[in-house]
Motif scaffolding. Structure first.
Motif, PDB file in Angstrom:
ATOM      1  N   HIS B  46     -24.439 -26.652  11.303  1.00 37.34           N
ATOM      2  CA  HIS B  46     -24.038 -26.286   9.943  1.00 37.34           C
ATOM      3  C   HIS B  46     -22.943 -27.211   9.440  1.00 37.34           C
ATOM      4  N   GLY B  49     -24.477 -30.303   8.341  1.00 35.85           N
ATOM      5  CA  GLY B  49     -25.477 -30.173   7.283  1.00 35.85           C
ATOM      6  C   GLY B  49     -26.923 -30.194   7.742  1.00 35.85           C
ATOM      7  N   ARG B  52     -28.719 -25.063   6.851  1.00 34.78           N
ATOM      8  CA  ARG B  52     -28.064 -24.436   5.703  1.00 34.78           C
ATOM      9  C   ARG B  52     -27.797 -22.973   6.028  1.00 34.78           C
ATOM     10  N   THR B  66     -21.955 -27.002   1.640  1.00 37.12           N
ATOM     11  CA  THR B  66     -23.268 -26.344   1.642  1.00 37.12           C
ATOM     12  C   THR B  66     -23.897 -26.355   0.246  1.00 37.12           C
ATOM     13  N   LYS B  67     -23.091 -26.652  -0.786  1.00 33.81           N
ATOM     14  CA  LYS B  67     -23.614 -26.632  -2.162  1.00 33.81           C
ATOM     15  C   LYS B  67     -23.837 -28.039  -2.699  1.00 33.81           C
TER      16      LYS B  67
END
Lengths: 256, 248
Positions: B46, B49, B52, B66-67
């Motif tokens: 995570h 990346g 997700r 994450t966005k």
């Protein structure tokens, strides 16, 4: 009965999901294909792998197919005295149908399985993840060159198969079965148009796309270690071959 | 430097991360420990990346990674390095090409310059004159060293390690631990290590965090963790089969 429909539902769902994922991979590949920077070195490497290294097997396949076609069509055509049509029969069959299809099937077996194995191994040993963590898009780096190479090289291989097939047919027809060489060549030139060859090449480009996309898809999504890699290779060959035959029918019926 | 907030992730209904909160400080070695299958790798994936989250945030310098879209995130990724469990060397390339690969892809440096940097990084991990070997010719320990050289070749600000000593003999494990310390001290890089190797943890950690049942249950320095009386942590650090963690 209920169980049957449940299973049918699960299978249908899986099939639709797979097709969806493949479509997404294809869309991504097309997008990254036109997004700089371009890595021509990778594309040439794949072209060599798919094209040059398949040459031998394609030549063999083409030659024997042309030879057997000449023999079979001679046998059939002789029954109503049309031996002179062996030439165009061989050339038309090769150019429109057998050249592209057999080349596609042979390349699936040779290059498709190898591509699926290579990408599958890269997946299970985390090499694809490693590419990603180095800020390199794995689809652009691994899938795009293979798809470009497949679409570009299959028509070339098909031309070779067509040519060798016609030469093989000539050898059997003229040398072994004593058809007049002038008649053989003359009839072939009379009856075969550029369109016939073009239709075959168009088909083969589509087969190239199918081979690369299917192999990359199965390789890229491999799970489950060494066994998974083997499964991906098998799946890519089986799916690739079946899809080539299905699309062969669809494309032929469109371009009939 | 990195703040993980309420991170949750499930696979096919099985909860793996159940609200992880963890801050990773700049310039220090943070070691995340936990049993196999507790989601350490999932947590690491995570951070970089590869996965997700279902919910929660990961802030890198205050921005939620994450966005981010792919372009933004690739810029962040260039500041990351990662050493994979099996080193994940590209087996179609030589050792030199492997280590130089990120430079080839992301910089316009001439080949000789890349060659020099590659040799320098390889020397730093204790390897000389191996550039032309293929990964298949290397031992497990050498692969890890090459993997480390590749991870630090772009002089990243943060390097992630997935089980750096798994599969190595004790002596090689110790030398990898030394390498981790040396390379980190030299550049004051931020290192995040996941492992279940307690010896390694004690040797290199500035901060230890224990992941258990999808949450960080304890966090502290080596001394603090040694003093900590949490029975789950004690059982893990002492490597006992009996205790609150059930083996089966």
């Amino acid at each position: 009965m209920r169980e049957f429909f449940e299973r049918l539902g699960i299978l249908t769902e899986k099939a639709i999901k797979t097709m969806g994922s493949m479509a997404i991979m294809l869309a991504q590949s097309v997008y990254y294909m036109f997004l700089p920077p371009f890595k021509f070195r990778n594309i040439f490497k794949q072209m060599e792998f798919i094209g040059v290294k398949s040459l031998f097997v394609v030549v063999l396949t083409g030659a024997f197919t042309g030879m057997v076609l000449a023999m079979q069509s001679y046998n059939a055509l002789k029954r109503f005295g049309a031996e002179s049509l062996v030439g165009p029969t061989v050339a038309l069959s090769m150019a429109r149908e057998l050249g592209p299809v057999l080349t596609g099937l042979m390349v699936t077996g040779r290059a498709g399985s190898a591509m699926a194995t290579e990408l599958g191994t890269m997946r299970v040993t985390e090499q694809i993840d490693a590419l990603y963590t180095m800020a390199i898009n794995p689809v652009k780096y691994l899938v795009v060159p293979r798809i470009v190479a497949g679409v570009c090289m299959l028509p070339f291989l098909t031309i070779v198969a067509d040519f060798v097939g016609v030469v093989g047919g000539y050898f059997v027809g003229v040398v072994l079965l004593d058809i007049n060489p002038g008649v053989y060549i003359g009839r072939t030139v009379d009856y075969v148009n550029a369109d016939d060859i073009f239709v075959g090449l168009l088909k083969s480009a589509v087969f190239g796309l199918i081979i690369s996309l299917i192999a990359c898809y199965h390789g890229y999504n491999t799970t489950g270690g060494a066994e998974g890699v083997g499964k991906s290779a098998t799946n890519s060959v089986v799916t690739g071959c079946v899809l080539i035959l299905v699309f062969d029918y669809i494309l032929t019926s469109i371009m009939f | 430097m990195i703040e993980i907030i309420e991170l949750k992730k499930s696979f096919n209904g099985k909860v793996v991360l159940d609200g992880v909160d963890l801050t990773i400080e700049r310039g220090r070695i943070t070691v995340i420990i936990g049993r196999s299958g507790e989601g350490k790798s999932v947590l690491l994936k995570h951070i970089i990346g590869l996965l997700r989250p279902d919910s929660g945030r990961i802030l890198f310098e205050g921005k939620d990674i994450t966005k981010m879209n792919e372009e933004e995130f690739h810029e962040i990724l260039k500041r990351f390095g990662m050493l994979f469990q099996g080193a994940a060397l590209f087996d179609s390339m030589t050792v030199g090409e492997n280590v130089g690969f990120p430079l080839m892809e992301h910089t316009d440096l001439p080949h000789e310059k890349i060659g020099k940097i590659v040799a320098e990084k390889l020397r730093r991990v204790g390897l000389v004159g191996v550039e032309d070997m293929m990964p298949a010719e290397l031992s497990g320990g050498m692969k890890k060293r090459v993997g480390l050289a590749r991870a630090i070749v772009m002089d990243p600000e943060i390097v992630l390690f997935d089980e750096p000593t798994t599969g190595l003999d004790p002596i090689m494990s110790d030398s990898i631990a030394d390498l981790i310390l040396e390379t980190q001290r030299a550049l004051e890089t931020t290192y995040v290590v996941i492992t279940h190797d307690i010896k390694l943890t004690y040797k290199i950690a500035d901060t230890i965090a224990m992941l258990h049942k999808g949450k960080i249950i304890e966090k502290g320095t080596v001394e603090e963790m040694k003093q900590n009386t949490n029975p789950v942590l004690r059982q893990f650090l002492e490597g006992r089969a009996e205790g609150p963690i059930k083996v089966f």
